[in-house]
Design a protein around this motif. Structure first.
Motif, PDB file in Angstrom:
ATOM      1  N   THR A  91      19.996  31.626  25.821  1.00 29.35           N
ATOM      2  CA  THR A  91      20.968  32.714  25.740  1.00 29.35           C
ATOM      3  C   THR A  91      20.962  33.413  24.389  1.00 29.35           C
ATOM      4  O   THR A  91      21.502  34.509  24.262  1.00 29.35           O
ATOM      5  N   TRP A  92      20.362  32.781  23.375  1.00 26.44           N
ATOM      6  CA  TRP A  92      20.253  33.375  22.039  1.00 26.44           C
ATOM      7  C   TRP A  92      19.189  32.629  21.260  1.00 26.44           C
ATOM      8  O   TRP A  92      19.022  31.419  21.425  1.00 26.44           O
ATOM      9  N   ALA A  93      18.454  33.340  20.419  1.00 26.57           N
ATOM     10  CA  ALA A  93      17.491  32.714  19.517  1.00 26.57           C
ATOM     11  C   ALA A  93      17.588  33.396  18.160  1.00 26.57           C
ATOM     12  O   ALA A  93      17.627  34.631  18.070  1.00 26.57           O
ATOM     13  N   GLY A  94      17.660  32.602  17.118  1.00 35.23           N
ATOM     14  CA  GLY A  94      17.706  33.120  15.761  1.00 35.23           C
ATOM     15  C   GLY A  94      16.306  33.427  15.249  1.00 35.23           C
ATOM     16  O   GLY A  94      15.312  33.252  15.961  1.00 35.23           O
ATOM     17  N   PRO A  95      16.215  33.843  13.990  1.00 34.49           N
ATOM     18  CA  PRO A  95      14.904  34.167  13.405  1.00 34.49           C
ATOM     19  C   PRO A  95      14.072  32.911  13.152  1.00 34.49           C
ATOM     20  O   PRO A  95      14.612  31.811  13.005  1.00 34.49           O
ATOM     21  N   LYS A  96      12.773  33.093  13.105  1.00 36.31           N
ATOM     22  CA  LYS A  96      11.854  32.002  12.810  1.00 36.31           C
ATOM     23  C   LYS A  96      12.108  31.517  11.384  1.00 36.31           C
ATOM     24  O   LYS A  96      12.291  32.312  10.464  1.00 36.31           O
ATOM     25  N   ARG A  97      12.116  30.177  11.240  1.00 34.19           N
ATOM     26  CA  ARG A  97      12.229  29.558   9.921  1.00 34.19           C
ATOM     27  C   ARG A  97      11.196  28.442   9.851  1.00 34.19           C
ATOM     28  O   ARG A  97      10.961  27.754  10.836  1.00 34.19           O
ATOM     29  N   SER A  98      10.569  28.274   8.710  1.00 26.02           N
ATOM     30  CA  SER A  98       9.584  27.208   8.536  1.00 26.02           C
ATOM     31  C   SER A  98      10.055  26.266   7.441  1.00 26.02           C
ATOM     32  O   SER A  98      10.619  26.691   6.435  1.00 26.02           O
ATOM     33  N   PHE A  99       9.791  24.964   7.656  1.00 25.07           N
ATOM     34  CA  PHE A  99      10.201  23.944   6.711  1.00 25.07           C
ATOM     35  C   PHE A  99       9.021  23.085   6.325  1.00 25.07           C
ATOM     36  O   PHE A  99       8.262  22.654   7.184  1.00 25.07           O
ATOM     37  N   ALA A 100       8.864  22.825   5.021  1.00 27.61           N
ATOM     38  CA  ALA A 100       7.826  21.924   4.548  1.00 27.61           C
ATOM     39  C   ALA A 100       8.268  20.498   4.856  1.00 27.61           C
ATOM     40  O   ALA A 100       9.422  20.137   4.620  1.00 27.61           O
TER      41      ALA A 100
END
Length: 148
Positions: A91-100
């Motif tokens: 129903t909703w998706a936020g922005p892409k985030r990457s984590f080391a």
């Protein structure tokens, strides 16, 4: 235990309060994550040939729904619960985030993901357990935690 060590960070524990998962008596739930959901895809191209081992996928990409639903079913099976759980829709998706992230075998790498809100259906007991466990992979590393 007054101090919990999580990697290089030490948390001082002042108080612990148990929080019960919702009952989901209707067999339907809406989960919204406070941390990104990470999910690996097949790594195969259109002809079915595997091209990579580290194929991360994001909400809205072709394999994401199938792999998240499979992940939820494996979690339910691991807990000995009814594995008939369905991802009805995102129903909703936020922005892409990457984590080391680190690795026991080397420098690690990056895990991409996105916070999401999903609608699920399944047995109330399974939905309650999944609410506590989280969505996607790397839950113990802090990924895919469901907000209350």
């Amino acid at each position: 235990m007054p101090v919990v060590a999580w990697g290089p960070t030490a948390f001082i524990i002042d108080r612990i309060e148990a929080v019960e998962s919702p009952s989901f008596s209707s067999g339907r739930a809406v989960f919204r994550t406070t941390t990104p959901v990470v999910m690996k895809a097949s790594g195969m191209d259109d002809s079915g040939v595997r091209t990579t081992r580290q194929a991360w996928c994001l909400p809205g990409e072709p394999e994401w729904d199938v792999y998240v639903e499979g992940n939820l079913r494996r979690k339910a099976e691991t807990l000995g619960l009814d594995r008939d759980v369905t991802l009805d829709r995102v129903t909703w998706a936020g922005p892409k985030r990457s984590f080391a992230v680190g690795s026991a075998n080397g420098p690690g790498g990056k895990k991409p993901g996105a916070c999401v809100e999903v609608s699920l259906s399944g047995s109330p007991q399974t939905l309650s357990a999944l609410h506590s466990w989280g969505l996607g992979q790397a839950n113990s590393a802090g990924m895919g935690w469901v907000s209350l």
